[in-house]
Design a protein around this motif. Structure first.
Motif, PDB file in Angstrom:
ATOM      1  N   GLU A  67       7.986  -4.337 -25.973  1.00 16.84           N
ATOM      2  CA  GLU A  67       7.956  -3.326 -25.044  1.00 16.84           C
ATOM      3  C   GLU A  67       7.136  -2.051 -25.644  1.00 16.84           C
ATOM      4  OE1 GLU A  67      11.354  -0.423 -22.991  1.00 16.84           O
ATOM      5  OE2 GLU A  67      11.783  -2.526 -23.733  1.00 16.84           O
ATOM      6  N   THR A  68       6.356  -1.669 -24.515  1.00 17.20           N
ATOM      7  CA  THR A  68       5.376  -0.420 -24.991  1.00 17.20           C
ATOM      8  C   THR A  68       6.020   0.847 -24.636  1.00 17.20           C
ATOM      9  OG1 THR A  68       3.353  -1.853 -24.851  1.00 17.20           O
ATOM     10  CG2 THR A  68       3.154   0.640 -24.893  1.00 17.20           C
ATOM     11  N   ALA A  69       6.138   1.894 -25.358  1.00 19.41           N
ATOM     12  CA  ALA A  69       6.264   3.204 -24.972  1.00 19.41           C
ATOM     13  C   ALA A  69       4.993   3.934 -24.888  1.00 19.41           C
ATOM     14  CB  ALA A  69       7.423   3.679 -25.610  1.00 19.41           C
ATOM     15  N   TRP A  70       4.717   4.315 -23.697  1.00 18.81           N
ATOM     16  CA  TRP A  70       3.340   5.224 -23.590  1.00 18.81           C
ATOM     17  C   TRP A  70       3.579   6.729 -23.943  1.00 18.81           C
ATOM     18  CZ3 TRP A  70      -1.071   3.079 -22.085  1.00 18.81           C
ATOM     19  CH2 TRP A  70      -0.952   1.596 -21.695  1.00 18.81           C
ATOM     20  N   ASN A  71       2.514   7.271 -24.846  1.00 16.24           N
ATOM     21  CA  ASN A  71       2.551   8.692 -25.097  1.00 16.24           C
ATOM     22  C   ASN A  71       1.832   9.200 -23.873  1.00 16.24           C
ATOM     23  OD1 ASN A  71       1.918  11.168 -25.953  1.00 16.24           O
ATOM     24  ND2 ASN A  71       0.884  10.388 -27.820  1.00 16.24           N
ATOM     25  N   ARG A  72       2.434  10.039 -23.054  1.00 12.81           N
ATOM     26  CA  ARG A  72       1.676  10.648 -22.017  1.00 12.81           C
ATOM     27  C   ARG A  72       0.784  11.983 -22.299  1.00 12.81           C
ATOM     28  NH1 ARG A  72       1.621   6.383 -19.268  1.00 12.81           N
ATOM     29  NH2 ARG A  72       3.684   5.783 -18.481  1.00 12.81           N
ATOM     30  N   TYR A  76      10.356  11.873 -29.460  1.00 14.59           N
ATOM     31  CA  TYR A  76      10.627  12.029 -27.843  1.00 14.59           C
ATOM     32  C   TYR A  76      10.655  10.456 -27.293  1.00 14.59           C
ATOM     33  CZ  TYR A  76       9.646  12.788 -23.085  1.00 14.59           C
ATOM     34  OH  TYR A  76       9.748  12.545 -21.629  1.00 14.59           O
ATOM     35  N   LEU A  77       9.557   9.691 -27.717  1.00 15.45           N
ATOM     36  CA  LEU A  77       9.475   8.418 -27.530  1.00 15.45           C
ATOM     37  C   LEU A  77      10.607   7.534 -27.507  1.00 15.45           C
ATOM     38  CD1 LEU A  77       5.631   7.665 -28.182  1.00 15.45           C
ATOM     39  CD2 LEU A  77       6.696   8.268 -26.147  1.00 15.45           C
ATOM     40  N   HIS A 106      -2.952  -1.347 -29.962  1.00 14.68           N
ATOM     41  CA  HIS A 106      -2.158  -1.862 -29.026  1.00 14.68           C
ATOM     42  C   HIS A 106      -2.777  -3.583 -28.709  1.00 14.68           C
ATOM     43  CE1 HIS A 106      -0.345  -2.047 -24.805  1.00 14.68           C
ATOM     44  NE2 HIS A 106       0.762  -1.882 -25.616  1.00 14.68           N
ATOM     45  N   ALA A 108       9.438  -2.852 -30.356  1.00  9.88           N
ATOM     46  CA  ALA A 108       8.837  -1.815 -29.448  1.00  9.88           C
ATOM     47  C   ALA A 108       7.579  -1.203 -30.121  1.00  9.88           C
ATOM     48  CB  ALA A 108       9.613  -0.672 -29.200  1.00  9.88           C
ATOM     49  N   TYR A 109       6.595  -1.114 -29.216  1.00 11.24           N
ATOM     50  CA  TYR A 109       5.257  -0.334 -29.384  1.00 11.24           C
ATOM     51  C   TYR A 109       5.297   1.152 -29.192  1.00 11.24           C
ATOM     52  CZ  TYR A 109       0.518   0.266 -30.590  1.00 11.24           C
ATOM     53  OH  TYR A 109      -0.947   0.748 -31.276  1.00 11.24           O
ATOM     54  N   LEU A 110       5.362   2.015 -30.121  1.00  9.16           N
ATOM     55  CA  LEU A 110       5.496   3.316 -29.523  1.00  9.16           C
ATOM     56  C   LEU A 110       4.057   4.074 -29.749  1.00  9.16           C
ATOM     57  CD1 LEU A 110       8.752   4.436 -31.757  1.00  9.16           C
ATOM     58  CD2 LEU A 110       8.654   3.727 -29.512  1.00  9.16           C
TER      59      LEU A 110
END
Length: 158
Positions: A141-146, A157-158, A126, A111-113
């Motif tokens: 799998e990328t978790a985006w910081n909004r 949180y991610l 990234h 995972a890419y946080l």
């Protein structure tokens, strides 16, 4: 953990400065107005500046004729009318190295946080990690910081 990392990075630098009878000022409160005038009035030999804001180039252009300044952790754009000394990281290669490191440890699904839109450093890291992962046959799998910034809380949180 954050303080331990900063200490590990800064302590060797501080020790080297102490051996050379160097004085170090650290300011981290966001107020730059008057700081450079003060440092120059103290006849410092040079300034190492870390500043991620767009105001860094303006400050450098204003004061670099008075004292040598090196911008750390950011790069000076080619459009600048001044020659600006800078030391920066290669975020793309950093992303590649991280993916290769995880691959060498045997990880194939990672995972890419924290990828954040609008951040050149995040985008380059990234892209580098995705390119290396694809080359190595890894799944990411990328978790985006909004949010507009990165914090420890956001990481949880991610």
């Amino acid at each position: 953990m954050k303080k331990k990392l900063i200490t590990a990075c800064v302590m060797p630098f501080l020790a080297a400065c102490g051996q050379n009878s160097s004085d170090i000022f650290t300011i981290n409160d966001g107020r730059i107005d008057g700081l450079f005038d003060f440092l120059i009035s103290q006849r410092v030999d040079g300034i190492l500046m870390t500043n991620a804001s767009n105001s860094a180039l303006e400050i450098l252009e204003r004061y670099q004729s008075a004292v040598p300044i090196v911008l750390l952790g950011a790069f000076a754009p080619l459009e600048s009318s001044w020659r600006i000394n800078s030391v920066s990281t290669d975020n793309y290669v950093g992303g590649q190295l991280a993916a290769r490191y995880l691959h060498d440890l045997g990880h194939r699904e990672v995972a890419y946080l924290g990828m954040r839109e609008g951040s050149a450093t995040h985008l380059l890291r990234h892209r580098g990690s995705l390119d290396a992962a694809a080359e190595l046959g890894m799944e990411v799998e990328t978790a985006w910081n909004r949010e507009s910034h990165s914090t420890t809380e956001m990481g949880y949180y991610l």
